[in-house]
Design a protein around this motif. Structure first.
Motif, PDB file in Angstrom:
ATOM      1  N   THR A 158       0.835  -1.195   0.000  1.00 17.63           N
ATOM      2  CA  THR A 158       0.000   0.000   0.000  1.00 17.63           C
ATOM      3  C   THR A 158       0.874   1.251   0.000  1.00 17.63           C
ATOM      4  O   THR A 158       1.895   1.316   0.684  1.00 17.63           O
ATOM      5  N   VAL A 159       0.454   2.266  -0.744  1.00 15.46           N
ATOM      6  CA  VAL A 159       1.207   3.510  -0.940  1.00 15.46           C
ATOM      7  C   VAL A 159       1.332   4.281   0.371  1.00 15.46           C
ATOM      8  O   VAL A 159       0.356   4.406   1.130  1.00 15.46           O
ATOM      9  N   THR A 160       2.525   4.834   0.609  1.00 10.52           N
ATOM     10  CA  THR A 160       2.765   5.614   1.820  1.00 10.52           C
ATOM     11  C   THR A 160       3.300   7.009   1.519  1.00 10.52           C
ATOM     12  O   THR A 160       2.754   8.005   1.982  1.00 10.52           O
ATOM     13  N   ARG A 161       4.381   7.130   0.742  1.00 13.15           N
ATOM     14  CA  ARG A 161       5.051   8.414   0.535  1.00 13.15           C
ATOM     15  C   ARG A 161       5.465   8.577  -0.921  1.00 13.15           C
ATOM     16  O   ARG A 161       5.569   7.594  -1.653  1.00 13.15           O
ATOM     17  N   ALA A 162       5.765   9.834  -1.301  1.00 20.23           N
ATOM     18  CA  ALA A 162       6.235  10.090  -2.663  1.00 20.23           C
ATOM     19  C   ALA A 162       7.043  11.371  -2.711  1.00 20.23           C
ATOM     20  O   ALA A 162       6.893  12.261  -1.876  1.00 20.23           O
ATOM     21  N   ALA A 163       7.917  11.446  -3.716  1.00 19.93           N
ATOM     22  CA  ALA A 163       8.674  12.659  -4.026  1.00 19.93           C
ATOM     23  C   ALA A 163       9.076  12.544  -5.492  1.00 19.93           C
ATOM     24  O   ALA A 163       9.982  11.788  -5.833  1.00 19.93           O
ATOM     25  N   GLY A 164       8.373  13.282  -6.362  1.00 19.43           N
ATOM     26  CA  GLY A 164       8.659  13.177  -7.785  1.00 19.43           C
ATOM     27  C   GLY A 164       8.408  11.767  -8.277  1.00 19.43           C
ATOM     28  O   GLY A 164       7.392  11.147  -7.938  1.00 19.43           O
ATOM     29  N   PRO A 165       9.334  11.192  -9.041  1.00 15.86           N
ATOM     30  CA  PRO A 165       9.124   9.837  -9.556  1.00 15.86           C
ATOM     31  C   PRO A 165       9.323   8.742  -8.512  1.00 15.86           C
ATOM     32  O   PRO A 165       8.997   7.589  -8.758  1.00 15.86           O
ATOM     33  N   ARG A 166       9.867   9.106  -7.345  1.00 18.49           N
ATOM     34  CA  ARG A 166      10.113   8.111  -6.300  1.00 18.49           C
ATOM     35  C   ARG A 166       8.870   7.950  -5.428  1.00 18.49           C
ATOM     36  O   ARG A 166       8.142   8.889  -5.170  1.00 18.49           O
ATOM     37  N   MET A 167       8.662   6.718  -4.984  1.00 16.31           N
ATOM     38  CA  MET A 167       7.508   6.418  -4.135  1.00 16.31           C
ATOM     39  C   MET A 167       7.916   5.334  -3.147  1.00 16.31           C
ATOM     40  O   MET A 167       8.729   4.467  -3.465  1.00 16.31           O
ATOM     41  N   ALA A 168       7.381   5.396  -1.925  1.00 13.70           N
ATOM     42  CA  ALA A 168       7.629   4.375  -0.921  1.00 13.70           C
ATOM     43  C   ALA A 168       6.304   3.745  -0.517  1.00 13.70           C
ATOM     44  O   ALA A 168       5.287   4.438  -0.407  1.00 13.70           O
ATOM     45  N   PHE A 169       6.335   2.441  -0.313  1.00 14.84           N
ATOM     46  CA  PHE A 169       5.129   1.742   0.100  1.00 14.84           C
ATOM     47  C   PHE A 169       5.472   0.696   1.164  1.00 14.84           C
ATOM     48  O   PHE A 169       6.631   0.314   1.335  1.00 14.84           O
ATOM     49  N   GLN A 170       4.434   0.274   1.883  1.00 17.68           N
ATOM     50  CA  GLN A 170       4.617  -0.814   2.829  1.00 17.68           C
ATOM     51  C   GLN A 170       4.200  -2.108   2.161  1.00 17.68           C
ATOM     52  O   GLN A 170       3.117  -2.191   1.587  1.00 17.68           O
ATOM     53  N   ASP A 171       5.050  -3.130   2.223  1.00 17.70           N
ATOM     54  CA  ASP A 171       4.734  -4.358   1.518  1.00 17.70           C
ATOM     55  C   ASP A 171       3.682  -5.172   2.260  1.00 17.70           C
ATOM     56  O   ASP A 171       3.528  -5.083   3.480  1.00 17.70           O
ATOM     57  N   PHE A 172       2.950  -5.978   1.500  1.00 20.96           N
ATOM     58  CA  PHE A 172       1.839  -6.740   2.075  1.00 20.96           C
ATOM     59  C   PHE A 172       2.347  -7.762   3.084  1.00 20.96           C
ATOM     60  O   PHE A 172       1.648  -8.089   4.052  1.00 20.96           O
ATOM     61  N   ALA A 173       3.567  -8.273   2.880  1.00 21.87           N
ATOM     62  CA  ALA A 173       4.121  -9.245   3.828  1.00 21.87           C
ATOM     63  C   ALA A 173       4.173  -8.668   5.234  1.00 21.87           C
ATOM     64  O   ALA A 173       3.951  -9.379   6.224  1.00 21.87           O
ATOM     65  N   THR A 174       4.463  -7.367   5.353  1.00 22.96           N
ATOM     66  CA  THR A 174       4.493  -6.718   6.665  1.00 22.96           C
ATOM     67  C   THR A 174       3.100  -6.640   7.265  1.00 22.96           C
ATOM     68  O   THR A 174       2.912  -6.865   8.470  1.00 22.96           O
ATOM     69  N   ALA A 175       2.091  -6.326   6.440  1.00 24.90           N
ATOM     70  CA  ALA A 175       0.712  -6.300   6.934  1.00 24.90           C
ATOM     71  C   ALA A 175       0.277  -7.680   7.397  1.00 24.90           C
ATOM     72  O   ALA A 175      -0.401  -7.823   8.423  1.00 24.90           O
ATOM     73  N   ALA A 176       0.674  -8.710   6.655  1.00 26.74           N
ATOM     74  CA  ALA A 176       0.333 -10.073   7.043  1.00 26.74           C
ATOM     75  C   ALA A 176       0.964 -10.425   8.377  1.00 26.74           C
ATOM     76  O   ALA A 176       0.344 -11.091   9.225  1.00 26.74           O
ATOM     77  N   CYS A 177       2.195  -9.954   8.602  1.00 21.86           N
ATOM     78  CA  CYS A 177       2.899 -10.219   9.856  1.00 21.86           C
ATOM     79  C   CYS A 177       2.304  -9.413  11.008  1.00 21.86           C
ATOM     80  O   CYS A 177       2.080  -9.933  12.103  1.00 21.86           O
ATOM     81  N   ASP A 178       2.037  -8.126  10.768  1.00 19.44           N
ATOM     82  CA  ASP A 178       1.534  -7.246  11.827  1.00 19.44           C
ATOM     83  C   ASP A 178       0.110  -7.592  12.257  1.00 19.44           C
ATOM     84  O   ASP A 178      -0.223  -7.551  13.450  1.00 19.44           O
ATOM     85  N   PHE A 179      -0.745  -7.889  11.267  1.00 17.91           N
ATOM     86  CA  PHE A 179      -2.173  -8.019  11.558  1.00 17.91           C
ATOM     87  C   PHE A 179      -2.736  -9.428  11.321  1.00 17.91           C
ATOM     88  O   PHE A 179      -3.908  -9.688  11.635  1.00 17.91           O
ATOM     89  N   GLY A 180      -1.937 -10.333  10.757  1.00 21.73           N
ATOM     90  CA  GLY A 180      -2.430 -11.682  10.483  1.00 21.73           C
ATOM     91  C   GLY A 180      -3.521 -11.730   9.443  1.00 21.73           C
ATOM     92  O   GLY A 180      -4.469 -12.534   9.531  1.00 21.73           O
ATOM     93  N   VAL A 181      -3.415 -10.876   8.407  1.00 21.46           N
ATOM     94  CA  VAL A 181      -4.456 -10.790   7.385  1.00 21.46           C
ATOM     95  C   VAL A 181      -4.005 -11.434   6.076  1.00 21.46           C
ATOM     96  O   VAL A 181      -2.807 -11.601   5.824  1.00 21.46           O
ATOM     97  N   ASP A 182      -4.979 -11.756   5.251  1.00 22.23           N
ATOM     98  CA  ASP A 182      -4.738 -12.358   3.944  1.00 22.23           C
ATOM     99  C   ASP A 182      -5.806 -11.842   2.982  1.00 22.23           C
ATOM    100  O   ASP A 182      -6.807 -11.255   3.418  1.00 22.23           O
ATOM    101  N   ILE A 183      -5.574 -12.055   1.698  1.00 20.59           N
ATOM    102  CA  ILE A 183      -6.590 -11.708   0.704  1.00 20.59           C
ATOM    103  C   ILE A 183      -7.745 -12.677   0.856  1.00 20.59           C
ATOM    104  O   ILE A 183      -7.538 -13.898   0.981  1.00 20.59           O
ATOM    105  N   PRO A 184      -8.994 -12.207   0.878  1.00 22.49           N
ATOM    106  CA  PRO A 184     -10.137 -13.119   1.110  1.00 22.49           C
ATOM    107  C   PRO A 184     -10.306 -14.134  -0.029  1.00 22.49           C
ATOM    108  O   PRO A 184      -9.886 -13.906  -1.128  1.00 22.49           O
TER     109      PRO A 184
END
Length: 377
Positions: free
Chosen positions: A351-377
């Motif tokens: 999921t998108v988090t930050r940007a500056a011009g052509p650069r962008m930073a996001f949090q990867d889904f693997a981290t969300a799966a680890c933090d919250f124990g979630v998966d795609i339904p």
């Protein structure tokens, strides 16, 4: 991101490559929608990703592991020393998908983690708590990114001395948070969200489900802190944010029902793609993001986002760059879907988090799966 027996050691330090069958774009088309060249690039790269996923399931955490990166034609597995026997079976499985090269690394992932701890402490003492520490994924060292004109670092050699590993200093615009019109249950990814508590607009990432069967919309935490009321772009309530991880900038909004689809069209388009699970990301991988503001301005997703760095500190973000110099993300894209194409749909990558011009930073889904124990339904 985040081994062989003695008689196989020479093989482990050279190229392991099998022929990869060409994939017909027509055979891989997802539904009736014609993919853009950038979307097609993520699909063409799929054999490399599958090979990298096989390696990633086994190698991280082993002594000497330094990273996995992608080129246009092969996967590089970086290792300090001789890979242990435990990786042999993984290598043999991986090359069924794409060529794999074992590359010598100067430093292991564990060594770079320790170097990051030393460097982070020193940066904080110097009043540079916002400077980002990154790794290019190949074990060569670290990268520190600071604002143009910053004077903390007299030279790269000074920072290298603190870290104990080679450090490259970049002076560049720092990535900043970038906070479709009328979705409805079951809620999909890539749709406009409205934080009615804080009066901010963002984008939904993906519909997810936890181990207990509860359903949520995954998005950026800065789009709605715990307790904030989140609605769609027309004001229909989705729910109040129930979970948040501030450092990782991800949050969950409970929903009555979510879907395994995400929007990929323009401002008022109802075009969606099926989300076929989630995957890890690797340096050299090409991705797309489907934030609502970018969709309004360019008529579809932003693609040709090439993974450059993994952030080493507590935010643990992934940094990409749009290869034609276009904005990687725009205000209102925060929380939006970062994804790649597979046969039959798309794979959730973050999921998108930050940007500056052509650069962008996001949090990867693997981290969300680890933090919250979630998966795609």
């Amino acid at each position: 991101m985040h081994r062989t027996t003695p008689h196989n050691r020479i093989l482990a330090l050279t190229t392991i490559a099998f022929a990869v069958l060409a994939v017909s774009p027509a055979a891989q088309a997802t539904g009736a929608r014609e993919l853009s060249s950038g979307e097609q690039r993520t699909l063409t790269q799929r054999p490399l990703i599958e090979a990298a996923e096989v390696l990633y399931a086994t190698t991280p955490g082993l002594s000497g592991y330094a990273g996995i990166t992608l080129t246009d034609t092969a996967v590089n597995l970086w290792w300090k020393g001789i890979p242990p026997a435990a990786t042999t079976a993984a290598l043999q499985r991986a090359v069924r998908h794409a060529p794999v090269h074992i590359r010598p690394a100067a430093h292991s992932e564990a060594e770079l983690d320790h170097a990051t701890t030393r460097l982070r402490s020193w940066l904080d003492q110097q009043g540079e708590s916002t400077a980002a520490i990154k790794t290019p994924g190949d074990g060569s060292g670290l990268v520190v990114s600071d604002e143009p004109g910053a004077t903390t670092f007299r030279s790269s050699a000074e920072v290298t001395g603190v870290a104990g590993v080679p450090v490259r200093v970049l002076y560049e615009e720092q990535l900043k948070p970038v906070s479709r019109q009328d979705d409805s249950p079951p809620w999909s990814g890539g749709a406009r969200t409205w934080n009615q508590t804080a009066s901010t607009i963002c984008t939904s990432g993906f519909g997810v489900r936890n181990g207990a069967g509860r359903q949520f919309v995954l998005t950026a935490e800065h789009c709605g802190q715990v307790g904030h009321r989140i609605a769609d772009g027309r004001g229909e309530l989705i729910g109040n944010t129930s979970h948040g991880h501030d450092d990782h900038d991800i949050g969950l909004v409970p929903a009555s029902q979510v879907s395994d689809r995400m929007y990929v069209g323009g401002r008022d388009s109802n075009t969606t793609e099926h989300v076929v699970g989630w995957g890890h990301v690797f340096v050299g991988q090409y991705l797309c993001q489907s934030g609502v503001t970018s969709a309004e301005q360019i008529g579809g997703p932003v693609c040709d986002l090439k993974v450059l760095f993994f952030w080493q500190d507590r935010e643990d973000l992934v940094e990409v760059e749009q290869q034609q110099g276009q904005p990687g993300a725009r205000g209102g894209d925060s929380g939006g879907s970062v994804y790649s194409h597979v046969s039959g749909g798309v794979r959730a990558n973050g999921t998108v988090t930050r940007a500056a011009g052509p650069r962008m930073a996001f949090q990867d889904f693997a981290t969300a799966a680890c933090d919250f124990g979630v998966d795609i339904p």
